[in-house]
Scaffold this active site. Structure first.
Site, PDB file in Angstrom:
ATOM      1  N   ASN A 116      19.647  84.674  63.660  1.00  0.00           N
ATOM      2  CA  ASN A 116      18.885  83.874  64.615  1.00  0.00           C
ATOM      3  C   ASN A 116      19.739  83.296  65.743  1.00  0.00           C
ATOM      4  O   ASN A 116      19.215  82.868  66.767  1.00  0.00           O
ATOM      5  CB  ASN A 116      18.142  82.740  63.894  1.00  0.00           C
ATOM      6  N   HIS A 117      21.074  83.288  65.584  1.00  0.00           N
ATOM      7  CA  HIS A 117      21.954  82.800  66.646  1.00  0.00           C
ATOM      8  C   HIS A 117      22.558  83.937  67.480  1.00  0.00           C
ATOM      9  O   HIS A 117      23.500  83.707  68.240  1.00  0.00           O
ATOM     10  CB  HIS A 117      23.092  81.965  66.050  1.00  0.00           C
ATOM     11  N   HIS A 165      22.432  83.791  55.943  1.00  0.00           N
ATOM     12  CA  HIS A 165      21.855  82.703  56.725  1.00  0.00           C
ATOM     13  C   HIS A 165      22.077  81.311  56.136  1.00  0.00           C
ATOM     14  O   HIS A 165      22.367  80.369  56.853  1.00  0.00           O
ATOM     15  CB  HIS A 165      20.359  82.904  56.978  1.00  0.00           C
ATOM     16  N   GLU A 218      27.322  86.215  63.269  1.00  0.00           N
ATOM     17  CA  GLU A 218      26.523  85.542  64.292  1.00  0.00           C
ATOM     18  C   GLU A 218      27.072  84.170  64.695  1.00  0.00           C
ATOM     19  O   GLU A 218      26.712  83.652  65.750  1.00  0.00           O
ATOM     20  CB  GLU A 218      25.066  85.395  63.833  1.00  0.00           C
ATOM     21  N   ASN A 219      27.935  83.572  63.859  1.00  0.00           N
ATOM     22  CA  ASN A 219      28.544  82.273  64.181  1.00  0.00           C
ATOM     23  C   ASN A 219      30.058  82.365  64.254  1.00  0.00           C
ATOM     24  O   ASN A 219      30.754  81.381  64.029  1.00  0.00           O
ATOM     25  CB  ASN A 219      28.145  81.224  63.136  1.00  0.00           C
ATOM     26  N   ASP A 239      28.257  84.953  56.237  1.00  0.00           N
ATOM     27  CA  ASP A 239      28.363  84.451  57.605  1.00  0.00           C
ATOM     28  C   ASP A 239      29.754  83.903  57.923  1.00  0.00           C
ATOM     29  O   ASP A 239      30.206  82.927  57.316  1.00  0.00           O
ATOM     30  CB  ASP A 239      27.346  83.343  57.846  1.00  0.00           C
ATOM     31  N   HIS A 284      18.541  88.419  56.970  1.00  0.00           N
ATOM     32  CA  HIS A 284      18.938  87.099  57.428  1.00  0.00           C
ATOM     33  C   HIS A 284      17.714  86.190  57.354  1.00  0.00           C
ATOM     34  O   HIS A 284      16.853  86.199  58.246  1.00  0.00           O
ATOM     35  CB  HIS A 284      19.457  87.203  58.867  1.00  0.00           C
TER      36      HIS A 284
END
Length: 256
Positions: A67-68, A174, A39-40, A8, A149
Site C-alpha cells: 500500500n506504500h 504488511h 515497500e518501506n 517488509d 500484502h
C-alpha cells in the site's frame, strides 16, 4: 529449489541488516531465489530507486511492495522500467509498474505475484478475481510465489486456501509481526499469515516507539521516523519441487 521470502524491509537500518545477513545465508543454505518486500525500504517511508537498487545489490532477486508503493513519486518511472520490482497486481489499471514477474533462472523459471488485500485497506480490485485472471495464463512456470500484502488474518488464510494447490506459496506481508502458523496446506501450497519485518528490534513495527506512543495518546498528527539499532530479518525458507510446483517444506526464521 530453495526459496527465501523476506518480510517488509524497514528503512536504511533494515536494508543494511539484510545486506549483512543475506549473502552468507544464501551460501550456507543453498538458496536459489530471494523475494523481499521493499515497500518501506527507504528512510522516510516508501521505496525509491536507490533503496531498491540497494536490495538488489544485496542479493534480492525480486522486490514486492504494497500500500506504500507510490509514496515516493521518484519510484514511478523505475517501476515501469524494472520488471523485478513489482507492485500489487490489483491496483487500478494504469498504475505504474507490473504486478507479476517471471524470473528466468536458466534451467527453470519462477513466477512472483504481488497482490493486496481489501479488508481494512484502501479500495482495490478483488484479489480473488485478479489472481484468477493471472493464473489463467497457461505459460506461467510451475513455481509460483504470491506475496499477499494484507491486514486481516482471516482474509489472508482464506486467500491461502483459495490458492492451495494452484501456487507454490502464499506468504503474507504488511503487519510487520511474524506469525507462527507456517504450514503446508493440504494440496501442497506453503503458507504463513505474515512473514514479519526486517528492521529494528526495539521499535514499534520499525518506527521509533515514542512517536507511536505519542500518536496513540494524543490522536494528533505525528511524523513517523524509523528507529536505529540492532535489527532482525524475519523470513521463511521454502523448499519446492520445481517439476510439480508443490511446496515440500516451510521453515520460519528470525535472524538477528
Amino acid at each position: 529449489m530453495n526459496i527465501l521470502m523476506i518480510g517488509d524491509v524497514v528503512g536504511g537500518n533494515g536494508s543494511k541488516h539484510l545486506r549483512n545477513i543475506l549473502p552468507k545465508l544464501k551460501r550456507e543454505m543453498g538458496i536459489d531465489v530471494v523475494v523481499a518486500n521493499g515497500e518501506n525500504s527507504s528512510d522516510g517511508n516508501g521505496i525509491t530507486p536507490a533503496s531498491a537498487r540497494f536490495l538488489f545489490d544485496s542479493g534480492v532477486d525480486v522486490i514486492t511492495t504494497g500500500n506504500h508503493t507510490y509514496r515516493r513519486p521518484e519510484i514511478y518511472d523505475y517501476l515501469d522500467m524494472t520488471d523485478t520490482c513489482i507492485r500489487p497486481a490489483n491496483f487500478p489499471v494504469g498504475a505504474p509498474g507490473y504486478g507479476v514477474c517471471v524470473l528466468d533462472m536458466g534451467r527453470t523459471q519462477v513466477c512472483v505475484i504481488n497482490i493486496i488485500g481489501q479488508i481494512y485497506m484502501d479500495s482495490f480490485d478483488s484479489p480473488f478475481d485478479v489472481i484468477d485472471e493471472i493464473l489463467d495464463d497457461p505459460d506461467l512456470p510451475k513455481i509460483k510465489l504470491v506475496d499477499f500484502h494484507a491486514e486481516a488474518t482471516g482474509e489472508k488464510r482464506a486467500f491461502g486456501y483459495y490458492l492451495d494447490g494452484r501456487v507454490t506459496a502464499v506468504v503474507g506481508t504488511h503487519t510487520h509481526v511474524q506469525t507462527a502458523d507456517e504450514c503446508i496446506l493440504p494440496e501442497g501450497t506453503a503458507y504463513i499469515s505474515d512473514v514479519g519485518m526486517t528492521g529494528c528490534i526495539e521499535s514499534v513495527l520499525g518506527v521509533k516507539k515514542e512517536l507511536v506512543i505519542r500518536k496513540c495518546k494524543t490522536k494528533l498528527p505525528v511524523r513517523f521516523d524509523y528507529e536505529q539499532g540492532p535489527s532482525k530479518m524475519d523470513c521463511v525458507l521454502i523448499k519446492a519441487d520445481d517439476k510439480t510446483g508443490k511446496a515440500l517444506s516451510i521453515e520460519r526464521l528470525s535472524l538477528r
